[in-house]
Motif scaffolding. Structure first.
Motif, short mmCIF file in Angstrom:
data_model
loop_
_atom_site.label_atom_id
_atom_site.label_comp_id
_atom_site.label_asym_id
_atom_site.label_seq_id
_atom_site.Cartn_x
_atom_site.Cartn_y
_atom_site.Cartn_z
N ARG A 56 0.84 -1.19 0.00
CA ARG A 56 0.00 0.00 0.00
C ARG A 56 0.87 1.24 0.00
O ARG A 56 2.03 1.20 0.43
CB ARG A 56 -0.92 0.03 1.23
N ARG A 57 0.29 2.34 -0.47
CA ARG A 57 0.97 3.62 -0.36
C ARG A 57 -0.04 4.75 -0.44
O ARG A 57 -1.14 4.58 -0.96
CB ARG A 57 2.05 3.78 -1.43
N LEU A 58 0.35 5.89 0.09
CA LEU A 58 -0.47 7.09 0.01
C LEU A 58 -0.09 7.83 -1.26
O LEU A 58 1.10 8.11 -1.48
CB LEU A 58 -0.24 7.98 1.24
N THR A 59 -1.06 8.12 -2.08
CA THR A 59 -0.76 8.78 -3.35
C THR A 59 -1.93 9.67 -3.77
O THR A 59 -3.04 9.57 -3.22
CB THR A 59 -0.47 7.73 -4.45
N THR A 60 -1.68 10.52 -4.73
CA THR A 60 -2.72 11.39 -5.28
C THR A 60 -3.17 10.81 -6.61
O THR A 60 -2.36 10.63 -7.52
CB THR A 60 -2.20 12.82 -5.49
#
Length: 277
Positions: free
Chosen positions: A8-12
């Motif tokens: 998982r990752r935080l992205t726009t």
């Protein structure tokens, strides 16, 4: 436990989609496909310029992700400006316009693809956008509202398919006005520009005033909004039953006194009710 742990990752996430694509294809398949290819090339160039990457394209949709929230919104604005400026659609055919949604959220990563609510929300926000417009989530707004020379209209919590309601914002690409104040939906410069030149009588349309009043009441605390609504109702009753005998001010005064008293009691210092040790 397995070794195939989901990454998982935080992205726009930016989701762009052609408005009325099926209708355009029905009218002119060849011309629509050529226009779509040309615009996709322009979009890919702008995404790369803002350090993003195209994740996927299917049908008429484009999914891209960015490490920077600011770059994602700036890219979306430039995409809409570039498409609008090209203005080379075949004559006598509806122009091709994209709707764009942007969300900052957690996504699941599978190779070069991304999945999950972070992507789904961006897709639903795109559906809220006007043709040629951009809608962003509140998480994006929190990061960019004081960093870009654009304005924002709060759309409130709009229902979205298979996604919990959330506050979203329309990007007004004509630039910030009134020191970057966020306008109410029906007061926005973009909405007024789309409506065309103001004609005599337009300024006082009842529907416009009703929207302004309802937006104003929505920003007030619920007890205050309720008291004002009831007060206005009592005033109207007094007016229509004859102003020769004015009586509405007495119940209105009682209502306002009750609201003031309730507010004062709610916000009194808590230390008064605690004994000293």
């Amino acid at each position: 436990m397995t070794d195939d742990k989901v990454k998982r990752r935080l992205t726009t996430v930016l989701c762009a989609d052609v408005h009325g694509y099926s209708r355009l294809m029905e009218a002119d398949e060849t011309g629509t496909l050529e226009t779509l290819r040309r615009y996709r090339t322009a979009i890919a160039g702008l995404v790369e310029r803002h350090d993003g990457r195209i994740v996927n394209t299917w049908g008429d949709a484009v999914i891209a992700e960015f490490a920077s929230v600011v770059e994602a919104v700036q890219c979306a604005v430039e995409i809409q400006q570039e498409i609008s400026n090209q203005d080379s659609d075949p004559p006598h055919t509806p122009p091709m316009r994209f709707r764009i949604g942007i969300n900052l959220g957690d996504v699941m990563v599978d190779g070069s693809d991304i999945y999950g609510d972070g992507v789904n929300i961006a897709s639903r926000l795109q559906e809220l956008a006007d043709p040629g417009g951009v809608v962003i989530s509140s998480s994006v707004y929190d990061q960019v509202h004081n960093k870009l020379s654009v304005g924002f209209d709060c759309l409130g919590q709009r229902p979205m398919k298979n996604v919990a309601p959330m506050t979203s914002y329309r990007v007004t690409m004509s630039g910030r006005t009134d020191q970057g104040r966020s306008f109410a939906v029906d007061e926005s410069p973009t909405r007024r520009e789309e409506a065309g030149p103001l004609r005599i009588g337009d300024r006082h349309e009842p529907s416009s005033w009703m929207h302004v009043v309802s937006d104003g009441l929505a920003r007030l605390p619920r007890p205050v909004a309720a008291a004002l609504t009831v007060s206005a109702f009592l005033l109207l009753i007094n007016v229509f039953t004859g102003m020769h005998k004015i009586w509405f001010h007495w119940p209105v005064a009682a209502l306002l006194f009750g609201v003031v008293l309730r507010t004062a009691l709610r916000h009194r210092p808590q230390s008064d009710s605690k004994g000293e040790r």
